[in-house]
Design a protein around this motif. Structure first.
Motif, PDB file in Angstrom:
ATOM      1  N   ALA A 167      -3.148  -4.465   9.884  1.00  0.00           N
ATOM      2  CA  ALA A 167      -2.311  -3.700   8.725  1.00  0.00           C
ATOM      3  C   ALA A 167      -3.067  -2.291   8.560  1.00  0.00           C
ATOM      4  O   ALA A 167      -2.421  -1.006   8.913  1.00  0.00           O
ATOM      5  N   LEU A 168      -4.644  -2.229   8.768  1.00  0.00           N
ATOM      6  CA  LEU A 168      -5.019  -0.934   8.732  1.00  0.00           C
ATOM      7  C   LEU A 168      -4.626   0.052   9.799  1.00  0.00           C
ATOM      8  O   LEU A 168      -4.423   1.645   9.949  1.00  0.00           O
ATOM      9  N   HIS A 169      -5.017  -0.538  11.096  1.00  0.00           N
ATOM     10  CA  HIS A 169      -4.512  -0.120  11.971  1.00  0.00           C
ATOM     11  C   HIS A 169      -3.416   0.599  12.486  1.00  0.00           C
ATOM     12  O   HIS A 169      -2.341   1.655  13.298  1.00  0.00           O
TER      13      HIS A 169
ATOM     14  N   THR B  64      -6.479   0.029  -0.683  1.00  0.00           N
ATOM     15  CA  THR B  64      -7.267   1.043   0.337  1.00  0.00           C
ATOM     16  C   THR B  64      -5.963   1.773   0.852  1.00  0.00           C
ATOM     17  O   THR B  64      -4.429   1.310   1.065  1.00  0.00           O
ATOM     18  N   GLY B  65      -5.815   3.424   1.152  1.00  0.00           N
ATOM     19  CA  GLY B  65      -4.756   3.998   1.863  1.00  0.00           C
ATOM     20  C   GLY B  65      -4.490   3.698   2.982  1.00  0.00           C
ATOM     21  O   GLY B  65      -5.572   4.262   3.779  1.00  0.00           O
ATOM     22  N   LEU B  66      -3.487   3.890   2.972  1.00  0.00           N
ATOM     23  CA  LEU B  66      -2.837   3.271   4.575  1.00  0.00           C
ATOM     24  C   LEU B  66      -2.176   4.619   4.993  1.00  0.00           C
ATOM     25  O   LEU B  66      -1.713   5.394   6.181  1.00  0.00           O
TER      26      LEU B  66
ATOM     27  N   GLY C  80      -1.179   2.647  -0.170  1.00  0.00           N
ATOM     28  CA  GLY C  80      -2.241   1.820   0.536  1.00  0.00           C
ATOM     29  C   GLY C  80      -1.822  -0.326   0.433  1.00  0.00           C
ATOM     30  O   GLY C  80      -0.890  -0.967  -0.290  1.00  0.00           O
ATOM     31  N   ILE C  81      -2.770  -0.335   1.148  1.00  0.00           N
ATOM     32  CA  ILE C  81      -3.034  -1.547   0.468  1.00  0.00           C
ATOM     33  C   ILE C  81      -3.929  -2.586  -0.210  1.00  0.00           C
ATOM     34  O   ILE C  81      -4.879  -1.703  -0.351  1.00  0.00           O
ATOM     35  N   ALA C  82      -3.284  -3.232  -1.240  1.00  0.00           N
ATOM     36  CA  ALA C  82      -4.280  -4.460  -2.336  1.00  0.00           C
ATOM     37  C   ALA C  82      -5.372  -5.091  -1.959  1.00  0.00           C
ATOM     38  O   ALA C  82      -3.670  -6.345  -2.254  1.00  0.00           O
ATOM     39  N   ARG C  83      -5.854  -5.903  -2.289  1.00  0.00           N
ATOM     40  CA  ARG C  83      -5.896  -7.024  -1.987  1.00  0.00           C
ATOM     41  C   ARG C  83      -7.228  -7.666  -2.644  1.00  0.00           C
ATOM     42  O   ARG C  83      -8.941  -6.738  -3.532  1.00  0.00           O
TER      43      ARG C  83
END
Length: 325
Positions: free
Chosen positions: A293-295, A161-163, A273-276
């Motif tokens: 993290a997203l916010h 997900t892009g951050l 971004g963040i991956a999981r």
């Protein structure tokens, strides 16, 4: 249902697969007489023969083949359910979150901000900086909880997900021949020596960006140590591509004897971004940290862009020194 004992079903499955009563008994760690009794009881409960006996070997008949298919499916479903329950239990009990990042300082401030906002949180975080290959390996082994990295190709089981979307500039000594430029194009960098920060825009990204302009970079240094990278650039040994995020990290802490000139190409960007894993059960704390993290990075994106614009404006106006924030 006539048969309710799972051990009987597992006994039947082992005999069907090995086609030998003694081998099956050894594999199941039970005596052969007990195994024979279990199979006979199963056939009595079903009121059907499941095997044909030939000397020391035993083979499924047509009834046994149909029953084995059903038993295999049932045991697979139960095993998957048990594994899922174990994951849920571990997630509830987990107090350690494993995070990896390809970018230095990318997530450290975010973790600190989360703990400051949630002082009663009871968990520990293990962080490490690694490459994309290390992150993929960590997800395959299920050792990683989250990873922060640039947009890249990942296994189907991992979601990204892009951050942040970062601008790209060129980090160079203030004495460099291009240091007085208001902006640069990639073709302006032809013939330059490049220094790659493996914790920022590394060799792979540098080659990708410059290759898009038809250039093949001469890379004279790759390092995980940002101080060494800075020293080499300060001494005029080369230049380095740098993201607006790393520019903020660099100039918000101290004013080094280097400068950043923006690349005049709006399409040249770095997406972070963040991956999981998509199939993993997460604890309440892990889910809360992910949402935080997203916010957090959404707000940081605005701050990064504001800093970047202010830095460039002041740097272009003065063409000397770096702004103090």
């Amino acid at each position: 249902m006539k048969v309710k004992d799972l051990s009987t079903l597992r006994n039947f499955q082992a005999v069907a697969q090995l086609e030998h009563m003694t081998k099956a008994a050894n594999a199941l760690h039970i005596s052969q007489p007990n195994l024979s009794t279990s199979i006979k009881r199963l056939e009595m409960e079903l009121d059907l023969p499941l095997f044909e006996r030939r000397n020391s070997h035993i083979f499924l008949n047509e009834y046994g083949s149909v029953y084995l298919d059903a038993v295999n499916q049932a045991l697979q479903i139960l095993e998957a359910a048990e594994n899922r329950l174990d994951e849920m239990k571990r997630a509830k009990e987990s107090r350690r979150i494993q995070i990896a990042s390809t970018m230095q300082n990318y997530n450290e401030n975010m973790i600190s901000a989360y703990i400051a906002r949630n002082p009663d949180s009871n968990f520990s975080v293990s962080q490490n900086v690694t490459g994309v290959e290390g992150i993929i390996s960590g997800f395959y082994s299920k050792e990683l909880t989250f990873a922060f990295l640039q947009e890249t190709e990942l296994p189907p089981v991992v979601s990204w997900t892009g951050l942040l979307t970062c601008r790209i500039g060129v980090l160079m000594s203030k004495q460099h021949r291009l240091a007085a430029s208001r902006s640069l194009t990639l073709t302006d960098l032809a013939g330059e020596h490049f220094i790659c920060n493996n914790l920022g825009i590394n060799r792979s990204l540098t080659t990708k960006y410059l290759g898009g302009a038809g250039l093949s970079p001469t890379i004279v240094l790759e390092s995980n140590d940002s101080n060494i990278v800075g020293q080499w650039i300060d001494q005029g040994y080369g230049i380095s591509l740098i993201s607006s995020f790393d520019t903020v990290q660099l100039f918000s802490t101290f004013a080094p004897e280097v400068t950043v000139i923006p690349i005049d190409d709006p399409s040249l960007q770095l997406s972070l971004g963040i991956a999981r894993r998509t199939d993993q059960v997460y604890s309440d704390t892990e889910r809360q940290l992910y949402e935080f993290a997203l916010h957090y990075f959404k707000e940081l994106g605005s701050t990064t862009e504001e800093f970047w614009q202010r830095y460039l404006q002041k740097n272009q106006n003065t063409q000397k020194g770096c702004p103090s924030f």
